[in-house]
Design a protein around this motif. Structure first.
Motif, PDB file in Angstrom:
ATOM      1  N   UNK A 151       0.826  -1.206   0.000  1.00 45.13           N
ATOM      2  CA  UNK A 151       0.000   0.000   0.000  1.00 45.13           C
ATOM      3  C   UNK A 151       0.860   1.256   0.000  1.00 45.13           C
ATOM      4  N   UNK A 152       1.915   1.271   0.815  1.00 44.10           N
ATOM      5  CA  UNK A 152       2.790   2.443   0.904  1.00 44.10           C
ATOM      6  C   UNK A 152       3.571   2.653  -0.389  1.00 44.10           C
ATOM      7  N   UNK A 153       4.044   1.576  -1.006  1.00 42.73           N
ATOM      8  CA  UNK A 153       4.776   1.700  -2.267  1.00 42.73           C
ATOM      9  C   UNK A 153       3.872   2.245  -3.369  1.00 42.73           C
ATOM     10  N   UNK A 154       2.600   1.855  -3.341  1.00 43.76           N
ATOM     11  CA  UNK A 154       1.659   2.340  -4.351  1.00 43.76           C
ATOM     12  C   UNK A 154       1.224   3.773  -4.122  1.00 43.76           C
ATOM     13  N   UNK A 155       1.439   4.305  -2.923  1.00 46.28           N
ATOM     14  CA  UNK A 155       1.073   5.689  -2.595  1.00 46.28           C
ATOM     15  C   UNK A 155       2.272   6.421  -2.013  1.00 46.28           C
TER      16      UNK A 155
END
Length: 266
Positions: A151-155
């Protein structure tokens, strides 16, 4: 805590002449430094960027997030972290077994805590569905870490643009003693750490990821060892000490280098 966290990011400290730009939060470790020449002196300075990190380091942070789950699985496997057993229960000693590596055990727990704390903030900022904090912490790390990291890598742009807000962090007593007066928290003297409330922003998030990723690589033996000092070398040439040279893989390459004494430089 670095001084720039408490400073105005738009303030001109004498290095950022370009309006609206600031130096990359990675400071001396910036992956895309610029060269500044003043008279006959040339220095390396962090890249100027309108965001917390330069584009190169933002990519490094995203890559670190993508690699953290695999690091977590490998280090957990090396410590024998197993899934919950489904067979009959066996009575064992009530005292917990000592981990094979206290540093690795601490790293595993810190990855879970840090990633989930930033996941909650990004989900709130991006208006994404969120889980209850207590529910998240009850889930096993093998599930939590890949989910949060993905999730963090995608945002990552949302993550690195987060404004400073109070967040809980566990720090050593030595680190707690160095915090500014008035910092709120709870000291666990017997356990050797303190829970403190810090104002953390997206810049702190990026540094958290970089630090965790580097520590993971070190635990896995992927980083070169520190250069050793060579003792017992007799030299009357005014040099202070002799240190070995390592090749790109961290192995001794058969050479050495001298470090000058201050008096020898004059």
């Amino acid at each position: 805590m670095p001084a720039w966290i408490q400073s105005d990011p738009n303030a001109d400290d004498g290095h950022c002449a370009d309006a609206g730009l600031r130096e990359c939060a990675r400071d001396r470790r910036c992956s895309d430094p610029r060269i500044v020449t003043t008279g006959r002196t040339t220095t390396r300075r962090p890249a100027l960027t309108p965001r917390a990190f330069c584009d190169t380091d933002a990519h490094v942070i995203r890559r670190g997030l993508e690699e953290l789950p695999a690091q977590w699985r490998e280090i957990a496997a090396s410590l024998g972290v197993k899934r919950q057993a489904t067979g009959p229960k066996v009575t064992v000693s009530k005292s917990a077994a000592l981990p094979l590596s206290l540093g690795a055990d601490e790293w595993l727990r810190e990855v879970v805590y840090v990633l989930t704390s930033w996941e909650e903030r990004v989900a709130h900022a991006a208006q994404l569905a969120t889980r209850d904090t207590k529910e998240t912490r009850r889930r096993p790390g093998r599930v939590v870490v890949p989910t949060a990291a993905r999730m963090l890598a995608g945002h990552v742009n949302v993550l690195l643009a987060l404004p400073a807000e109070p967040m809980m962090r566990a720090v050593s007593l030595k680190a707690a003693a160095a915090l500014p007066p008035g910092t709120r928290g709870l000291v666990h003297e017997g356990a050797g750490y303190a829970d403190v409330i810090l104002d953390l922003s997206g810049a702190d998030a990026g540094l958290d990821v970089l630090q965790l990723h580097h520590r993971g690589r070190r635990l896995l033996g992927e980083t070169p060892p520190a250069v050793r000092r060579l003792h017992g070398v007799s030299c009357a040439c005014g040099f202070a000490e002799l240190r070995e040279l390592l090749d790109e893989h961290g192995a001794f390459d058969g050479g050495a280098r001298f470090l000058f004494k201050a008096s020898a430089r004059r």
